[in-house]
Write an enzyme that holds these catalytic residues in place. Structure first.
Site, mmCIF file in Angstrom:
data_model
loop_
_atom_site.group_PDB
_atom_site.id
_atom_site.type_symbol
_atom_site.label_atom_id
_atom_site.label_comp_id
_atom_site.label_asym_id
_atom_site.label_seq_id
_atom_site.Cartn_x
_atom_site.Cartn_y
_atom_site.Cartn_z
ATOM 1 N N LYS A 58 -20.279 6.143 27.771
ATOM 2 C CA LYS A 58 -19.083 6.317 28.647
ATOM 3 C C LYS A 58 -18.355 7.888 28.217
ATOM 4 O O LYS A 58 -17.605 8.437 28.729
ATOM 5 C CB LYS A 58 -18.012 5.418 28.472
ATOM 6 C CG LYS A 58 -18.251 4.283 29.231
ATOM 7 C CD LYS A 58 -18.739 4.661 30.705
ATOM 8 C CE LYS A 58 -18.836 3.423 31.488
ATOM 9 N NZ LYS A 58 -19.143 3.831 33.003
ATOM 10 N N SER B 260 -24.202 -6.242 27.703
ATOM 11 C CA SER B 260 -24.504 -5.800 29.358
ATOM 12 C C SER B 260 -26.044 -5.115 29.305
ATOM 13 O O SER B 260 -26.645 -4.942 30.289
ATOM 14 C CB SER B 260 -23.496 -4.427 29.681
ATOM 15 O OG SER B 260 -23.553 -3.735 28.917
#
Lengths: 321, 92
Positions: A49, A263
């Site tokens: 991110k 994830s």
């Protein structure tokens, strides 16, 4: 290049590493199927991110929406908030994050450490609810700047200009790219790059499937599809539950020594599915997938200890990806 | 031909609370028609003007049917179908 003028300059340029033990490798018919991990946990705050966060801030500064002294507002269940908070600290902005109350404690602590203020949104509904609450707050504070990662084109642009070209340079023989589907920024950006630069690369999405609490109250008429999402840029999309995600994230550590967040286990599961298809078809494949972040932030979820059954039970009702 | 269909909480009013029901059909379209026979009203919640509703996701053996032909996606005996509402991603 390994020397940078500041931390912000060092975002991206992450290593691509082979997985010799998890890859099917050389087949009897001469085909070779290899899996490659793009280690995005090597970014400054430890997740992929950092790329979109920095790009969104830079774009907003460029077009004048973000000016010195501004307050940034963002719905995030963690990584984007942490990345934005780091950049905001270095650039002198105040930041408020809206996050679901069922996200891990580590993520909250990290956000606070980097100076973010946190507003909690109800657990039921997950990120959909955080988006709704953030939009409401934005309405009450018209002077705050919501970068809004789900609809901000700079999110995808960061990957179109960064992640995609890096992959092609390191792995010119790439046949598949597999990433997680959240804001859809990674997949949209990388796909836009490859559709132009190497159109036969297949773009595969791995989408986390949560426990019933997360979906429980969702009304089918009020679902959420990120504004960035363009179905034509994806070739297949898989739903991966917590059991497979946990199993794979443990295999990644056990066999290849890579300690990743949950994830990433879901993404690896989809990558291994593509590898199995290639083996069955007798074709060679070079499959690159994204390691979104390390496992540190998820230790308290209990995903890494005990049996897979126990881990699956513990993850029920949590936003594990 | 038996296909297990997992039903989200929000649609269990049509299945007497059952989390999963059995259906049959060679395609997703046929399966949904079959479901409608046993659980009247469910079809309208899934399909709108000949296509899947925007916020409904359907998976055959974990793969999104929108990339497998949509309502024309083919089914085989023993397949598992999951219906879920669309949600935003998690750790973003």
């Amino acid at each position: 290049m390994t020397r940078f003028d500041s931390l912000l300059e060092s975002v991206g340029g992450t290593p691509l590493v082979g997985l010799p033990r998890l890859s099917p490798g050389l087949q009897p018919n001469g085909a070779e199927v290899r899996i490659w991990a793009k280690l995005e946990d090597r970014n400054p705050t430890g997740s992929i991110k950092d790329r979109p966060a920095l790009k969104m801030i830079e774009q907003a500064e460029k077009d004048g929406t973000l000016r010195p002294g501004c307050t940034i507002l963002e719905p995030t269940s963690g990584n984007t908030g942490i990345s934005l908070a780091m950049a905001a600290k270095l650039k002198g902005y105040r930041i408020v994050c809206v996050m679901p109350e069922n996200t891990s404690e580590e993520r909250r602590q990290l956000l606070r450490m980097w100076g973010a203020e946190i507003v909690s949104s109800p657990a039921a509904g997950g990120s959909n609810e955080a988006v709704r609450v953030a939009k409401k707050i934005a309405g009450e504070h018209p002077d705050w700047v919501m970068l809004y990662q789900y609809g901000n084109d700079a999110n995808a642009l960061a990957h179109e200009e960064g992640t995609g070209p890096e992959l092609l340079e390191d792995l010119p023989s790439i046949t598949h790219f597999v990433a997680g589907l959240g804001t859809t920024g990674t997949l949209m950006g990388v796909s836009r790059f490859f559709r132009r630069a190497k159109p036969d690369v297949r773009i595969v999405a791995a989408e986390p499937r949560y426990g019933e609490l997360v979906y429980g109250l969702r009304n089918l008429d009020e679902g959420f599809v990120p504004e960035l999402y363009d179905e034509s840029l994806i070739d297949s999309r898989f739903s991966v539950g917590p059991r497979d995600a946990v199993r794979r994230v443990r295999e990644l550590l056990e066999l290849e020594g890579i300690f990743a967040g949950i994830s990433t286990g879901a993404i690896l599961h989809a990558a291994l599915g593509q590898a199995a298809k290639a083996v069955k078809a007798g074709e060679s494949a070079d499959i690159a997938f994204v390691v979104c972040d390390g496992g540190w932030k998820y230790l308290s979820t209990g995903a890494y200890e005990g049996t897979v059954d126990e881990a699956e039970d513990r993850l029920d009702g949590q936003l594990w990806a | 031909m038996a296909i297990e269909v997992r039903i989200p909480t929000i649609l269990r009013t049509y299945t007497d609370g059952a989390k999963a029901v059995d259906g049959s059909g060679d395609t997703l379209q046929a399966l949904i028609d079959d479901l409608e026979g046993n659980h009247p009203g469910i079809k309208e919640r899934l399909v709108e003007s000949g296509d899947l509703r925007r916020f409904v996701n359907v998976y055959i053996n974990d793969e999104d049917v929108r990339f497998m032909g949509g309502l024309d996606a083919e089914l085989s005996d023993g397949d598992q179908v999951v219906v879920l509402p669309a949600v935003a991603g998690g750790a973003r």
